[in-house]
Scaffold this active site. Structure first.
Site, PDB file in Angstrom:
ATOM      1  N   CYS A 125      -1.138   0.051   7.552  1.00 12.06           N
ATOM      2  CA  CYS A 125      -0.908  -1.021   8.524  1.00 12.06           C
ATOM      3  C   CYS A 125      -2.266  -1.673   8.775  1.00 12.06           C
ATOM      4  O   CYS A 125      -3.097  -1.716   7.872  1.00 12.06           O
ATOM      5  CB  CYS A 125      -0.253  -0.476   9.807  1.00 12.06           C
ATOM      6  N   THR A 126      -2.516  -2.135   9.965  1.00 12.66           N
ATOM      7  CA  THR A 126      -3.779  -2.807  10.257  1.00 12.66           C
ATOM      8  C   THR A 126      -4.954  -1.838  10.209  1.00 12.66           C
ATOM      9  O   THR A 126      -5.914  -2.065   9.487  1.00 12.66           O
ATOM     10  CB  THR A 126      -3.709  -3.496  11.638  1.00 12.66           C
TER      11      THR A 126
END
Length: 175
Positions: free
Chosen positions: A108-109
């Site tokens: 993800c981020t």
């Protein structure tokens, strides 16, 4: 001989207040290291894999992007399969994930949401699941390419929130 130091409750309270404020100030500065941030938010239910390990030729890993559509559209790791976070359904992956022993890397981020998705995969019986340490930020910070919706290399990286922007050292932040 009398001591010039004597016990005073006021002095001790001031010392305690100073220590408390110093500790509070230290902890409220935010996490200075990504590892500290991940330790606060993750339960370490899934082992990490480094971007260097994932970037090695022939890792054979299926890469899953556990961000939202708008984040994926701005940039994603090459060959990543969008699975989302809020709308993640493991049943949608049965055609892709046919071998329970196949290496799967979720990102993800920065590596918080991906731990949740990776843990769902582990609970579903997938044994070789990893969370990408530092997510797409760490990938880009290591000068590895990210692609836009048209599969063209881009400098843009969706930062999810302004709070996380400080962890993106390279590339162009998009919010």
């Amino acid at each position: 001989m009398k001591s010039s130091l004597s016990y005073t409750p006021t002095l001790n309270l001031k010392v305690l207040a100073f220590i408390f404020m110093s500790l509070l100030s230290f902890s409220s500065q935010g996490q200075d290291k990504l590892s500290q941030l991940l330790n606060v938010h993750n339960e370490h239910l899934v082992p990490y894999i480094s971007v260097n390990e994932l970037a090695m030729p022939k890792t054979g890993a299926i890469i899953l992007d556990a961000r939202e559509t708008e984040e994926y559209n701005v940039s994603h790791i090459p060959n990543a399969v969008f699975v989302g976070y809020n709308s993640f359904e493991i049943d949608n992956l049965t055609n892709l994930l046919t071998d329970k022993d196949q290496k799967i890397v979720v990102y993800c981020t920065i590596g918080i949401r991906s731990e949740n998705i990776a843990n769902k995969l582990k609970k579903a019986g997938y044994y070789n699941v990893f969370n990408l340490y530092g997510g797409i930020f760490e990938w880009k910070n290591n000068d590895l390419p990210v692609l836009d919706l048209n599969e063209q290399e881009t400098e843009k990286v969706h930062t999810f929130s302004r709070e996380w922007e400080k962890w993106l050292k390279k590339g162009k932040s998009v919010n």
